[in-house]
Design a protein around this motif. Structure first.
Motif, PDB file in Angstrom:
ATOM      1  N   TRP A 110      12.145 -24.943  15.952  1.00 13.21           N
ATOM      2  CA  TRP A 110      13.570 -24.701  15.693  1.00 13.21           C
ATOM      3  C   TRP A 110      14.150 -23.822  16.800  1.00 13.21           C
ATOM      4  O   TRP A 110      14.279 -22.616  16.662  1.00 13.21           O
ATOM      5  CB  TRP A 110      13.753 -24.075  14.306  1.00 13.21           C
ATOM      6  CG  TRP A 110      13.219 -24.948  13.220  1.00 13.21           C
ATOM      7  CD1 TRP A 110      12.028 -24.821  12.583  1.00 13.21           C
ATOM      8  CD2 TRP A 110      13.855 -26.112  12.669  1.00 13.21           C
ATOM      9  NE1 TRP A 110      11.870 -25.836  11.669  1.00 13.21           N
ATOM     10  CE2 TRP A 110      12.978 -26.645  11.693  1.00 13.21           C
ATOM     11  CE3 TRP A 110      15.075 -26.758  12.896  1.00 13.21           C
ATOM     12  CZ2 TRP A 110      13.280 -27.784  10.963  1.00 13.21           C
ATOM     13  CZ3 TRP A 110      15.384 -27.894  12.170  1.00 13.21           C
ATOM     14  CH2 TRP A 110      14.498 -28.392  11.213  1.00 13.21           C
ATOM     15  N   GLU A 111      14.451 -24.464  17.912  1.00 12.50           N
ATOM     16  CA  GLU A 111      14.949 -23.755  19.100  1.00 12.50           C
ATOM     17  C   GLU A 111      15.969 -24.627  19.822  1.00 12.50           C
ATOM     18  O   GLU A 111      16.113 -25.808  19.535  1.00 12.50           O
ATOM     19  CB  GLU A 111      13.778 -23.467  20.065  1.00 12.50           C
ATOM     20  CG  GLU A 111      12.716 -22.524  19.542  1.00 12.50           C
ATOM     21  CD  GLU A 111      13.063 -21.074  19.703  1.00 12.50           C
ATOM     22  OE1 GLU A 111      14.136 -20.773  20.283  1.00 12.50           O
ATOM     23  OE2 GLU A 111      12.283 -20.232  19.243  1.00 12.50           O
ATOM     24  N   ASP A 112      16.589 -24.043  20.832  1.00 13.74           N
ATOM     25  CA  ASP A 112      17.472 -24.756  21.746  1.00 13.74           C
ATOM     26  C   ASP A 112      16.599 -25.326  22.870  1.00 13.74           C
ATOM     27  O   ASP A 112      15.919 -24.573  23.576  1.00 13.74           O
ATOM     28  CB  ASP A 112      18.500 -23.763  22.322  1.00 13.74           C
ATOM     29  CG  ASP A 112      19.500 -24.410  23.268  1.00 13.74           C
ATOM     30  OD1 ASP A 112      19.213 -25.506  23.794  1.00 13.74           O
ATOM     31  OD2 ASP A 112      20.568 -23.816  23.494  1.00 13.74           O
ATOM     32  N   ALA A 113      16.596 -26.638  23.034  1.00 13.85           N
ATOM     33  CA  ALA A 113      15.732 -27.288  24.031  1.00 13.85           C
ATOM     34  C   ALA A 113      16.017 -26.814  25.449  1.00 13.85           C
ATOM     35  O   ALA A 113      15.148 -26.852  26.316  1.00 13.85           O
ATOM     36  CB  ALA A 113      15.886 -28.802  23.952  1.00 13.85           C
ATOM     37  N   LEU A 114      17.243 -26.354  25.690  1.00 15.85           N
ATOM     38  CA  LEU A 114      17.592 -25.889  27.032  1.00 15.85           C
ATOM     39  C   LEU A 114      17.038 -24.494  27.330  1.00 15.85           C
ATOM     40  O   LEU A 114      16.951 -24.092  28.480  1.00 15.85           O
ATOM     41  CB  LEU A 114      19.117 -25.882  27.222  1.00 15.85           C
ATOM     42  CG  LEU A 114      19.792 -27.257  27.238  1.00 15.85           C
ATOM     43  CD1 LEU A 114      21.305 -27.103  27.300  1.00 15.85           C
ATOM     44  CD2 LEU A 114      19.293 -28.112  28.399  1.00 15.85           C
ATOM     45  N   LYS A 115      16.649 -23.776  26.269  1.00 18.90           N
ATOM     46  CA  LYS A 115      16.176 -22.396  26.458  1.00 18.90           C
ATOM     47  C   LYS A 115      14.658 -22.245  26.368  1.00 18.90           C
ATOM     48  O   LYS A 115      14.099 -21.283  26.856  1.00 18.90           O
ATOM     49  CB  LYS A 115      16.850 -21.474  25.423  1.00 18.90           C
ATOM     50  CG  LYS A 115      18.346 -21.351  25.656  1.00 18.90           C
ATOM     51  CD  LYS A 115      18.998 -20.475  24.605  1.00 18.90           C
ATOM     52  CE  LYS A 115      20.503 -20.369  24.855  1.00 18.90           C
ATOM     53  NZ  LYS A 115      21.206 -19.683  23.772  1.00 18.90           N
ATOM     54  N   ILE A 116      14.001 -23.195  25.754  1.00 17.29           N
ATOM     55  CA  ILE A 116      12.556 -23.103  25.539  1.00 17.29           C
ATOM     56  C   ILE A 116      11.790 -23.483  26.810  1.00 17.29           C
ATOM     57  O   ILE A 116      12.265 -24.297  27.605  1.00 17.29           O
ATOM     58  CB  ILE A 116      12.147 -24.015  24.355  1.00 17.29           C
ATOM     59  CG1 ILE A 116      10.736 -23.722  23.885  1.00 17.29           C
ATOM     60  CG2 ILE A 116      12.303 -25.471  24.688  1.00 17.29           C
ATOM     61  CD1 ILE A 116      10.380 -24.427  22.585  1.00 17.29           C
ATOM     62  N   ASP A 117      10.603 -22.885  27.017  1.00 10.44           N
ATOM     63  CA  ASP A 117       9.739 -23.253  28.145  1.00 10.44           C
ATOM     64  C   ASP A 117       8.940 -24.499  27.757  1.00 10.44           C
ATOM     65  O   ASP A 117       7.985 -24.423  26.989  1.00 10.44           O
ATOM     66  CB  ASP A 117       8.803 -22.095  28.506  1.00 10.44           C
ATOM     67  CG  ASP A 117       7.972 -22.388  29.752  1.00 10.44           C
ATOM     68  OD1 ASP A 117       8.016 -23.546  30.249  1.00 10.44           O
ATOM     69  OD2 ASP A 117       7.274 -21.483  30.230  1.00 10.44           O
ATOM     70  N   LEU A 118       9.349 -25.635  28.265  1.00 13.69           N
ATOM     71  CA  LEU A 118       8.726 -26.907  27.893  1.00 13.69           C
ATOM     72  C   LEU A 118       7.300 -27.036  28.420  1.00 13.69           C
ATOM     73  O   LEU A 118       6.485 -27.764  27.862  1.00 13.69           O
ATOM     74  CB  LEU A 118       9.569 -28.079  28.418  1.00 13.69           C
ATOM     75  CG  LEU A 118      11.004 -28.178  27.884  1.00 13.69           C
ATOM     76  CD1 LEU A 118      11.730 -29.343  28.536  1.00 13.69           C
ATOM     77  CD2 LEU A 118      11.015 -28.330  26.369  1.00 13.69           C
ATOM     78  N   ASN A 119       6.993 -26.336  29.490  1.00 10.56           N
ATOM     79  CA  ASN A 119       5.662 -26.458  30.105  1.00 10.56           C
ATOM     80  C   ASN A 119       4.542 -25.952  29.197  1.00 10.56           C
ATOM     81  O   ASN A 119       3.384 -26.290  29.407  1.00 10.56           O
ATOM     82  CB  ASN A 119       5.624 -25.720  31.446  1.00 10.56           C
ATOM     83  CG  ASN A 119       6.461 -26.426  32.496  1.00 10.56           C
ATOM     84  OD1 ASN A 119       6.203 -27.574  32.832  1.00 10.56           O
ATOM     85  ND2 ASN A 119       7.485 -25.757  33.002  1.00 10.56           N
ATOM     86  N   ASN A 120       4.878 -25.156  28.189  1.00  8.37           N
ATOM     87  CA  ASN A 120       3.847 -24.626  27.290  1.00  8.37           C
ATOM     88  C   ASN A 120       3.366 -25.645  26.261  1.00  8.37           C
ATOM     89  O   ASN A 120       2.375 -25.409  25.568  1.00  8.37           O
ATOM     90  CB  ASN A 120       4.384 -23.389  26.534  1.00  8.37           C
ATOM     91  CG  ASN A 120       4.581 -22.213  27.471  1.00  8.37           C
ATOM     92  OD1 ASN A 120       3.936 -22.122  28.504  1.00  8.37           O
ATOM     93  ND2 ASN A 120       5.476 -21.313  27.114  1.00  8.37           N
ATOM     94  N   LEU A 121       4.065 -26.771  26.136  1.00  6.62           N
ATOM     95  CA  LEU A 121       3.756 -27.706  25.049  1.00  6.62           C
ATOM     96  C   LEU A 121       2.686 -28.734  25.402  1.00  6.62           C
ATOM     97  O   LEU A 121       2.070 -29.319  24.516  1.00  6.62           O
ATOM     98  CB  LEU A 121       5.041 -28.425  24.601  1.00  6.62           C
ATOM     99  CG  LEU A 121       6.148 -27.515  24.068  1.00  6.62           C
ATOM    100  CD1 LEU A 121       7.387 -28.318  23.708  1.00  6.62           C
ATOM    101  CD2 LEU A 121       5.660 -26.720  22.859  1.00  6.62           C
ATOM    102  N   GLY A 122       2.482 -28.989  26.670  1.00 10.12           N
ATOM    103  CA  GLY A 122       1.404 -29.890  27.077  1.00 10.12           C
ATOM    104  C   GLY A 122       1.602 -31.348  26.695  1.00 10.12           C
ATOM    105  O   GLY A 122       0.628 -32.077  26.494  1.00 10.12           O
ATOM    106  N   PHE A 123       2.828 -31.795  26.572  1.00  9.56           N
ATOM    107  CA  PHE A 123       3.085 -33.205  26.230  1.00  9.56           C
ATOM    108  C   PHE A 123       2.929 -34.081  27.474  1.00  9.56           C
ATOM    109  O   PHE A 123       3.080 -33.621  28.607  1.00  9.56           O
ATOM    110  CB  PHE A 123       4.503 -33.364  25.664  1.00  9.56           C
ATOM    111  CG  PHE A 123       5.592 -32.872  26.580  1.00  9.56           C
ATOM    112  CD1 PHE A 123       6.175 -33.716  27.511  1.00  9.56           C
ATOM    113  CD2 PHE A 123       6.030 -31.549  26.524  1.00  9.56           C
ATOM    114  CE1 PHE A 123       7.175 -33.265  28.362  1.00  9.56           C
ATOM    115  CE2 PHE A 123       7.027 -31.087  27.382  1.00  9.56           C
ATOM    116  CZ  PHE A 123       7.591 -31.950  28.294  1.00  9.56           C
TER     117      PHE A 123
END
Length: 265
Positions: free
Chosen positions: A82-95
């Motif tokens: 539950w976050e703003d996708a523009l603010k989260i660090d996407l690199n931590n998710l490993g997708f």
């Protein structure tokens, strides 16, 4: 009953044919960790959960929690952030894959943000006009900064047009599914940040000559007007060509030439 929020650009995909099309194009299998941006009512999330190893969903609107709970009751491989996708660090998710019906008002910033991550395939829903710009070639009216930035780092393919009837509430415009396959950059640039600045400078004036565009947007390059004029008089590049006629490789070459000159100033 949940009421879509206009300020968040909520138009939920309801046509299962387009959901299945997106998942098929992403070639989802049980080895994949998938990122979805925007939960909606969970119709795409459920299809992803059936086929993937893990699904991360980033959703800003906690009003959609009832839909999230229903999904999580059925599938234990879904995690809602539950976050703003523009603010989260996407690199931590490993997708390694991304499938999403993107809120249209964040299409540009989220695309640029995704291109800085290490996914393999992204299948994304965009406004039709935006999708046309992504795949546009030099010399066409839709060719833009976006075209160059995407095509520099990925192969991009227009999959299909999607009518307003595929969504609830219905948007006033057509949409499109686009497939982005990451690869090694098309050409080498000396400095990526500088290359992005050159793109911004050029495409603020895409119908002007390269010379005029760079002089008018010299602030984007962090250089004074008179200095850029002098550099452009002594550069091995056709600065009288119109910006929209330059190929991505031409722009990469121009960026490298400017970088080598400006870094010595």
């Amino acid at each position: 009953m949940f009421k879509p929020k206009k300020k968040l650009g909520q138009c939920f995909l309801i046509d299962k044919n387009f959901v299945k099309k997106a998942v098929e194009e992403a070639e989802i299998n049980k080895e994949d960790i998938v990122l979805e941006i925007g939960l909606g009512k969970g119709i795409l999330t459920e299809e992803l959960a059936k086929n993937a190893k893990k699904v991360y969903v980033i959703e800003i609107d906690e009003g959609l929690k009832p839909y999230a709970e229903k999904i999580k009751e059925k599938y234990d491989n879904v995690e809602i952030i539950w976050e703003d996708a523009l603010k989260i660090d996407l690199n931590n998710l490993g997708f390694n894959k991304v499938v999403a019906n993107l809120p249209y008002q964040i299409s540009s910033p989220i695309t640029f943000k995704l291109l800085k991550t290490n996914f393999d395939i992204a299948v994304l829903m965009y406004q039709y006009e935006f999708a046309k710009r992504m795949v546009a070639k030099e010399g066409t009216k839709d060719y833009s900064r976006l075209s160059v930035a995407v095509q520099y780092k990925a192969d991009v393919e227009f999959i299909c047009k999607v009518p307003p009837s595929a969504f609830s509430p219905r948007p006033k415009v057509n949409s499109a599914i686009v497939k982005i396959v990451k690869r090694e950059p098309l050409f080498k640039v000396e400095n990526e940040e500088f290359f992005e600045n050159v793109l911004r400078a050029l495409f603020q004036h895409k119908n002007k000559t390269v010379k005029k565009a760079l002089i008018d947007s010299c602030h984007e390059l962090g250089i004074e007007r008179e200095k850029i004029k002098k550099i452009l008089e002594n550069i091995d590049f056709n600065v009288d060509e119109r910006v929209f006629k330059l190929s991505p490789r031409d722009i990469g070459n121009l960026s490298n030439l400017l970088y080598s000159k400006i870094s010595k100033v």
